[in-house]
Write an enzyme that holds these catalytic residues in place. Structure first.
Site, PDB file in Angstrom:
ATOM      1  N   GLU A 204     -46.758  -7.431 -14.705  1.00  9.46           N
ATOM      2  CA  GLU A 204     -46.840  -6.177 -15.461  1.00  9.46           C
ATOM      3  C   GLU A 204     -48.051  -5.417 -14.939  1.00  9.46           C
ATOM      4  O   GLU A 204     -49.127  -5.985 -14.781  1.00  9.46           O
ATOM      5  CB  GLU A 204     -47.018  -6.508 -16.945  1.00  9.46           C
ATOM      6  N   LEU A 205     -47.857  -4.161 -14.661  1.00 11.34           N
ATOM      7  CA  LEU A 205     -48.976  -3.251 -14.376  1.00 11.34           C
ATOM      8  C   LEU A 205     -49.090  -2.338 -15.578  1.00 11.34           C
ATOM      9  O   LEU A 205     -48.105  -1.703 -15.982  1.00 11.34           O
ATOM     10  CB  LEU A 205     -48.737  -2.446 -13.114  1.00 11.34           C
TER      11      LEU A 205
END
Length: 129
Positions: A124-125
């Site tokens: 996840e960014l």
């Protein structure tokens, strides 16, 4: 708890050293740290992912159930916007699984994009902009 305690590093496992190192370097901008004993780490500023993989004897100081390739779920912060994350991942040919979506992380509310590394670990960014 003493003031100033924070995460320094964690461990991921990979199946293919070259493929994973290229991904974390080229897509996520990790600095590759080679250790004299053959270990590798992916460093992001002053935090890092220590990497376990094929042919590496990591000794007895590991989790009781060591992480397996594809068994991690990690979130990294992104300095730009969520739309810039999408553009960056597409430019690198990375398939997006979800996002941008509103999420809460270590710095509060943000917008996240989800995708996977070559072994299937969920990444996840999150953007706080």
């Amino acid at each position: 708890m003493p003031e100033g305690v924070r995460l320094d590093h964690c461990v991921i496992a990979v199946r293919d050293w070259d493929r994973s190192t290229a991904f974390y370097r080229d897509v996520l901008g990790a600095e590759i740290v080679d250790h004299p004993d053959g270990r590798v780490a992916y460093r992001f500023g002053d935090q890092q992912l220590n990497v376990h993989g094929p042919g590496l004897d990591v000794g007895p100081l590991v989790a009781r159930r060591p992480v397996e390739p594809g068994g991690s779920d990690l979130c990294l912060t992104w300095p730009g916007t969520a739309e810039e994350i999408l553009h960056h991942l597409r430019r690198h040919g990375v398939e997006v699984e979800a996002g941008p979506v509103d999420r809460h992380g270590g710095a509060g509310g943000g917008r996240s994009v989800y995708f996977r590394d070559p072994d299937g670990s969920l990444l996840e960014l999150i953007s706080y902009r």
